[in-house]
Scaffold this motif. Structure first.
Motif, PDB file in Angstrom:
ATOM      1  N   ALA A   1     -39.131  18.479   4.736  1.00  0.00           N
ATOM      2  CA  ALA A   1     -40.271  17.556   4.823  1.00  0.00           C
ATOM      3  C   ALA A   1     -40.155  16.604   6.023  1.00  0.00           C
ATOM      4  CB  ALA A   1     -40.388  16.751   3.539  1.00  0.00           C
ATOM      5  N   ALA A   2     -39.157  16.803   6.863  1.00  0.00           N
ATOM      6  CA  ALA A   2     -38.901  15.887   7.976  1.00  0.00           C
ATOM      7  C   ALA A   2     -39.957  15.988   9.059  1.00  0.00           C
ATOM      8  CB  ALA A   2     -37.528  16.183   8.577  1.00  0.00           C
ATOM      9  N   ARG A   3     -40.062  14.895   9.785  1.00  0.00           N
ATOM     10  CA  ARG A   3     -40.913  14.873  10.982  1.00  0.00           C
ATOM     11  C   ARG A   3     -40.231  14.003  12.033  1.00  0.00           C
ATOM     12  NH1 ARG A   3     -43.426  10.068  11.510  1.00  0.00           N
ATOM     13  NH2 ARG A   3     -43.476   8.755   9.674  1.00  0.00           N
ATOM     14  N   LEU A   4     -40.489  14.347  13.283  1.00  0.00           N
ATOM     15  CA  LEU A   4     -39.971  13.552  14.390  1.00  0.00           C
ATOM     16  C   LEU A   4     -40.878  12.349  14.607  1.00  0.00           C
ATOM     17  CD1 LEU A   4     -39.138  16.452  16.838  1.00  0.00           C
ATOM     18  CD2 LEU A   4     -37.470  14.911  15.777  1.00  0.00           C
ATOM     19  N   LEU A   5     -40.293  11.229  14.999  1.00  0.00           N
ATOM     20  CA  LEU A   5     -41.090  10.052  15.316  1.00  0.00           C
ATOM     21  C   LEU A   5     -41.667  10.142  16.718  1.00  0.00           C
ATOM     22  CD1 LEU A   5     -39.026   7.178  13.699  1.00  0.00           C
ATOM     23  CD2 LEU A   5     -40.869   8.560  12.740  1.00  0.00           C
ATOM     24  N   GLY A   6     -41.162  11.057  17.511  1.00  0.00           N
ATOM     25  CA  GLY A   6     -41.622  11.277  18.878  1.00  0.00           C
ATOM     26  C   GLY A   6     -40.680  12.236  19.554  1.00  0.00           C
ATOM     27  N   PRO A   7     -40.965  12.589  20.807  1.00  0.00           N
ATOM     28  CA  PRO A   7     -40.058  13.482  21.524  1.00  0.00           C
ATOM     29  C   PRO A   7     -38.709  12.818  21.777  1.00  0.00           C
ATOM     30  CG  PRO A   7     -41.835  12.746  22.954  1.00  0.00           C
ATOM     31  CD  PRO A   7     -42.114  12.192  21.592  1.00  0.00           C
ATOM     32  N   ARG A   8     -37.718  13.649  22.017  1.00  0.00           N
ATOM     33  CA  ARG A   8     -36.373  13.135  22.295  1.00  0.00           C
ATOM     34  C   ARG A   8     -36.381  12.240  23.532  1.00  0.00           C
ATOM     35  NH1 ARG A   8     -33.527  18.079  25.574  1.00  0.00           N
ATOM     36  NH2 ARG A   8     -34.724  17.625  27.428  1.00  0.00           N
ATOM     37  N   LEU A   9     -35.381  11.407  23.619  1.00  0.00           N
ATOM     38  CA  LEU A   9     -35.154  10.557  24.778  1.00  0.00           C
ATOM     39  C   LEU A   9     -33.911  11.083  25.475  1.00  0.00           C
ATOM     40  CD1 LEU A   9     -35.296   6.827  25.151  1.00  0.00           C
ATOM     41  CD2 LEU A   9     -33.026   7.836  25.253  1.00  0.00           C
ATOM     42  N   THR A  10     -33.891  11.081  26.782  1.00  0.00           N
ATOM     43  CA  THR A  10     -32.718  11.506  27.547  1.00  0.00           C
ATOM     44  C   THR A  10     -32.219  10.338  28.381  1.00  0.00           C
ATOM     45  OG1 THR A  10     -33.589  13.754  27.687  1.00  0.00           O
ATOM     46  CG2 THR A  10     -31.858  13.170  29.241  1.00  0.00           C
ATOM     47  N   LEU A  11     -30.908  10.059  28.275  1.00  0.00           N
ATOM     48  CA  LEU A  11     -30.316   8.944  29.007  1.00  0.00           C
ATOM     49  C   LEU A  11     -28.854   9.258  29.298  1.00  0.00           C
ATOM     50  CD1 LEU A  11     -30.784   5.958  29.986  1.00  0.00           C
ATOM     51  CD2 LEU A  11     -29.929   5.257  27.745  1.00  0.00           C
ATOM     52  N   ASP A  12     -28.491   9.291  30.565  1.00  0.00           N
ATOM     53  CA  ASP A  12     -27.092   9.452  30.987  1.00  0.00           C
ATOM     54  C   ASP A  12     -26.353  10.600  30.304  1.00  0.00           C
ATOM     55  OD1 ASP A  12     -27.286   7.302  32.771  1.00  0.00           O
ATOM     56  OD2 ASP A  12     -26.739   5.852  31.223  1.00  0.00           O
ATOM     57  N   GLY A  13     -26.977  11.779  30.257  1.00  0.00           N
ATOM     58  CA  GLY A  13     -26.319  12.960  29.710  1.00  0.00           C
ATOM     59  C   GLY A  13     -26.376  13.080  28.205  1.00  0.00           C
ATOM     60  N   VAL A  14     -27.159  12.222  27.565  1.00  0.00           N
ATOM     61  CA  VAL A  14     -27.306  12.251  26.102  1.00  0.00           C
ATOM     62  C   VAL A  14     -28.786  12.396  25.764  1.00  0.00           C
ATOM     63  CG1 VAL A  14     -26.951  10.974  23.946  1.00  0.00           C
ATOM     64  CG2 VAL A  14     -25.323  10.704  25.835  1.00  0.00           C
TER      65      VAL A  14
ATOM     66  N   CYS B   1     -31.419  12.061  22.461  1.00  0.00           N
ATOM     67  CA  CYS B   1     -31.473  11.478  21.129  1.00  0.00           C
ATOM     68  C   CYS B   1     -32.885  11.591  20.603  1.00  0.00           C
ATOM     69  CB  CYS B   1     -31.043  10.023  21.171  1.00  0.00           C
ATOM     70  SG  CYS B   1     -31.063   9.218  19.546  1.00  0.00           S
ATOM     71  N   ALA B   2     -33.013  12.102  19.383  1.00  0.00           N
ATOM     72  CA  ALA B   2     -34.297  12.214  18.715  1.00  0.00           C
ATOM     73  C   ALA B   2     -34.170  11.604  17.323  1.00  0.00           C
ATOM     74  CB  ALA B   2     -34.710  13.679  18.602  1.00  0.00           C
ATOM     75  N   ILE B   3     -35.226  10.945  16.887  1.00  0.00           N
ATOM     76  CA  ILE B   3     -35.219  10.297  15.579  1.00  0.00           C
ATOM     77  C   ILE B   3     -36.165  11.057  14.659  1.00  0.00           C
ATOM     78  CG2 ILE B   3     -35.554   8.150  14.317  1.00  0.00           C
ATOM     79  CD1 ILE B   3     -33.443   7.885  16.522  1.00  0.00           C
ATOM     80  N   ALA B   4     -35.643  11.443  13.496  1.00  0.00           N
ATOM     81  CA  ALA B   4     -36.450  12.122  12.481  1.00  0.00           C
ATOM     82  C   ALA B   4     -36.371  11.319  11.186  1.00  0.00           C
ATOM     83  CB  ALA B   4     -35.950  13.547  12.242  1.00  0.00           C
ATOM     84  N   THR B   5     -37.395  11.508  10.362  1.00  0.00           N
ATOM     85  CA  THR B   5     -37.450  10.813   9.079  1.00  0.00           C
ATOM     86  C   THR B   5     -38.078  11.696   8.019  1.00  0.00           C
ATOM     87  OG1 THR B   5     -38.178   8.800   7.958  1.00  0.00           O
ATOM     88  CG2 THR B   5     -39.681   9.733   9.578  1.00  0.00           C
ATOM     89  N   THR B   6     -37.785  11.378   6.794  1.00  0.00           N
ATOM     90  CA  THR B   6     -38.456  12.054   5.682  1.00  0.00           C
ATOM     91  C   THR B   6     -39.520  11.141   5.086  1.00  0.00           C
ATOM     92  OG1 THR B   6     -36.748  11.276   4.171  1.00  0.00           O
ATOM     93  CG2 THR B   6     -36.512  13.501   5.047  1.00  0.00           C
ATOM     94  N   GLY B   7     -39.518   9.869   5.475  1.00  0.00           N
ATOM     95  CA  GLY B   7     -40.474   8.912   4.925  1.00  0.00           C
ATOM     96  C   GLY B   7     -41.585   8.607   5.891  1.00  0.00           C
ATOM     97  N   ARG B   8     -42.446   7.713   5.457  1.00  0.00           N
ATOM     98  CA  ARG B   8     -43.523   7.285   6.332  1.00  0.00           C
ATOM     99  C   ARG B   8     -43.010   6.198   7.264  1.00  0.00           C
ATOM    100  NH1 ARG B   8     -49.023   6.465   3.149  1.00  0.00           N
ATOM    101  NH2 ARG B   8     -47.843   5.032   1.866  1.00  0.00           N
ATOM    102  N   GLN B   9     -43.546   6.188   8.479  1.00  0.00           N
ATOM    103  CA  GLN B   9     -43.143   5.169   9.446  1.00  0.00           C
ATOM    104  C   GLN B   9     -43.759   3.850   9.016  1.00  0.00           C
ATOM    105  OE1 GLN B   9     -44.175   6.112  13.454  1.00  0.00           O
ATOM    106  NE2 GLN B   9     -42.885   4.530  14.308  1.00  0.00           N
ATOM    107  N   SER B  10     -42.947   2.802   9.025  1.00  0.00           N
ATOM    108  CA  SER B  10     -43.474   1.486   8.662  1.00  0.00           C
ATOM    109  C   SER B  10     -43.139   0.467   9.720  1.00  0.00           C
ATOM    110  CB  SER B  10     -42.908   1.059   7.323  1.00  0.00           C
ATOM    111  OG  SER B  10     -41.508   1.106   7.320  1.00  0.00           O
TER     112      SER B  10
END
Length: 128
Positions: free
Chosen positions: A104-117, A119-128
């Protein structure tokens, strides 16, 4: 559940991982203390920058299941040729975060790229 998924080049520092995490969290207006876990792909399970960042945050670093990542790949927002070549996934960080959060997960947005890393944020809940 809120999970931060990571991809990283070999040898990244925990400081670089934490900087990418903080930038991604800021992008979505989420505080560090709302995170439940960090996630990555199996080939990064022993990457010191990732394991040390998880320890510093006192969060589990969950190694995403290959089948769950393949299933989540259709929900990735980013397509990276480098990630495809290395992992067979359009985005390792996005797929790992989605896989750990579950079907049931969804991404909050596309991944971010910074200095060789990445990072993507996913959640199972609603964004608040």
């Amino acid at each position: 559940m809120i999970c931060a998924g990571f991809g990283a080049r070999k040898g990244v520092t925990s400081e670089a991982v934490l900087a990418a995490l903080d930038a991604a969290l800021t992008m979505h207006d989420i505080a560090r203390n709302r995170l439940n876990a960090l996630a990555t792909v199996p080939r990064k399970r022993d990457e010191p920058g990732l394991t040390d960042a998880a320890k510093a945050l006192r969060l589990p670093l969950i190694i995403a299941d290959e089948a769950a990542m393949r299933a989540a790949a259709t929900h990735c927002l980013t397509r990276s040729e480098q990630a495809l070549a290395a992992t067979g996934l359009p985005s390792a960080s996005e797929a790992a975060a989605l896989a750990v959060c579950g079907p049931a997960a969804r991404l909050l947005g596309p991944r971010l790229t910074l200095d060789g890393v990445t990072c993507a944020i996913a959640t199972t809940g609603r964004q608040s």
